[in-house]
Design a protein around this motif. Sequence first.
Motif, PDB file in Angstrom:
ATOM      1  N   MET A   1       0.911  -1.236   0.104  1.00  0.00           N
ATOM      2  CA  MET A   1       0.082   0.046  -0.004  1.00  0.00           C
ATOM      3  C   MET A   1       0.852   1.277  -0.094  1.00  0.00           C
ATOM      4  O   MET A   1       1.827   1.281   0.852  1.00  0.00           O
ATOM      5  N   GLU A   2       0.538   2.046  -0.795  1.00  0.00           N
ATOM      6  CA  GLU A   2       1.606   3.444  -1.368  1.00  0.00           C
ATOM      7  C   GLU A   2       0.937   4.251  -0.043  1.00  0.00           C
ATOM      8  O   GLU A   2      -0.031   4.782   0.131  1.00  0.00           O
ATOM      9  N   VAL A  44      -8.195   2.196   9.939  1.00  0.00           N
ATOM     10  CA  VAL A  44      -6.938   2.040   9.819  1.00  0.00           C
ATOM     11  C   VAL A  44      -6.788   0.248   9.684  1.00  0.00           C
ATOM     12  O   VAL A  44      -7.705  -0.226   9.999  1.00  0.00           O
ATOM     13  N   ASP A  45      -5.672  -0.037   9.144  1.00  0.00           N
ATOM     14  CA  ASP A  45      -5.513  -1.579   9.194  1.00  0.00           C
ATOM     15  C   ASP A  45      -4.279  -1.642  10.455  1.00  0.00           C
ATOM     16  O   ASP A  45      -3.175  -1.267  10.232  1.00  0.00           O
ATOM     17  N   GLY A  51       3.334   0.059   9.486  1.00  0.00           N
ATOM     18  CA  GLY A  51       2.766   0.760  10.736  1.00  0.00           C
ATOM     19  C   GLY A  51       1.363   1.122  10.709  1.00  0.00           C
ATOM     20  O   GLY A  51       0.672   0.331  10.077  1.00  0.00           O
ATOM     21  N   ILE A  52       0.929   2.199  11.488  1.00  0.00           N
ATOM     22  CA  ILE A  52      -0.805   2.397  11.469  1.00  0.00           C
ATOM     23  C   ILE A  52      -0.874   3.161  10.276  1.00  0.00           C
ATOM     24  O   ILE A  52      -0.315   4.553  10.083  1.00  0.00           O
ATOM     25  N   ILE A  53      -1.637   2.691   9.271  1.00  0.00           N
ATOM     26  CA  ILE A  53      -1.936   3.256   8.001  1.00  0.00           C
ATOM     27  C   ILE A  53      -3.507   3.530   7.871  1.00  0.00           C
ATOM     28  O   ILE A  53      -4.242   2.839   8.241  1.00  0.00           O
ATOM     29  N   LEU A  54      -3.601   4.990   7.428  1.00  0.00           N
ATOM     30  CA  LEU A  54      -4.905   5.343   7.224  1.00  0.00           C
ATOM     31  C   LEU A  54      -5.524   4.472   5.785  1.00  0.00           C
ATOM     32  O   LEU A  54      -4.887   5.159   4.844  1.00  0.00           O
ATOM     33  N   SER A  55      -5.744   3.185   6.103  1.00  0.00           N
ATOM     34  CA  SER A  55      -6.374   2.503   4.633  1.00  0.00           C
ATOM     35  C   SER A  55      -7.406   3.158   4.101  1.00  0.00           C
ATOM     36  O   SER A  55      -7.543   2.743   2.781  1.00  0.00           O
ATOM     37  N   LEU A  88     -13.130  -6.401   6.948  1.00  0.00           N
ATOM     38  CA  LEU A  88     -11.702  -6.619   6.260  1.00  0.00           C
ATOM     39  C   LEU A  88     -10.762  -6.345   7.108  1.00  0.00           C
ATOM     40  O   LEU A  88      -9.501  -6.229   6.680  1.00  0.00           O
ATOM     41  N   GLY A  89     -10.769  -6.400   8.342  1.00  0.00           N
ATOM     42  CA  GLY A  89      -9.950  -6.115   9.263  1.00  0.00           C
ATOM     43  C   GLY A  89      -9.473  -4.791   9.571  1.00  0.00           C
ATOM     44  O   GLY A  89      -8.500  -4.584  10.403  1.00  0.00           O
ATOM     45  N   LEU A  90     -10.299  -3.832   9.169  1.00  0.00           N
ATOM     46  CA  LEU A  90      -9.901  -2.562   9.408  1.00  0.00           C
ATOM     47  C   LEU A  90     -10.881  -1.830  10.767  1.00  0.00           C
ATOM     48  O   LEU A  90     -11.789  -2.707  10.896  1.00  0.00           O
TER      49      LEU A  90
END
Length: 162
Positions: A1-2, A44-45, A51-55, A88-90
Amino acid sequence: MEVTWGWKWPEVEGVLLVSRSAADIFRCNLQKSGEHERGGQLFVDPTHPGGIILSLATAPHKADKAGRTWLELNPERCKKEIQEANALGLRLIGYWHTHPQVIPQISGTDISSFSRFAQRYSNVLPHPVAIIVGTSQDTSGVKAWSFREGGYIEAVRMDCPI
């Protein structure tokens, strides 16, 4: 994920990284002159190795109620989005909305609204995040706050989070 950029809170350990897909939602939904506010939820994921990413930042919804300087997210849409994201695990961390300012500032209305949100989800979300998107095309027009212990802390943007 970019990852496109990140935020840190000087008073708190940790960084929130912003995915390209979340940044695109913000960029595509700037509030133009005379338009109503719009917004969505933030997820987030928690297991991402980077790290903690705003997915996920969900897109505005036609069932939301809004005016030029206010927004009410539709509760049914929010509930459905939370269920879908959780599958989705978010995990929900807060919500975002637009402002008709180039560089947004948190308003008294925002503080009240986010404080109510923080109270409502306090058992599962101890430190919710508020993101406000201004009219600037530059990412400096997107700002974040963390609500903690009855107050809020503004985040500092990081160009190179990794």
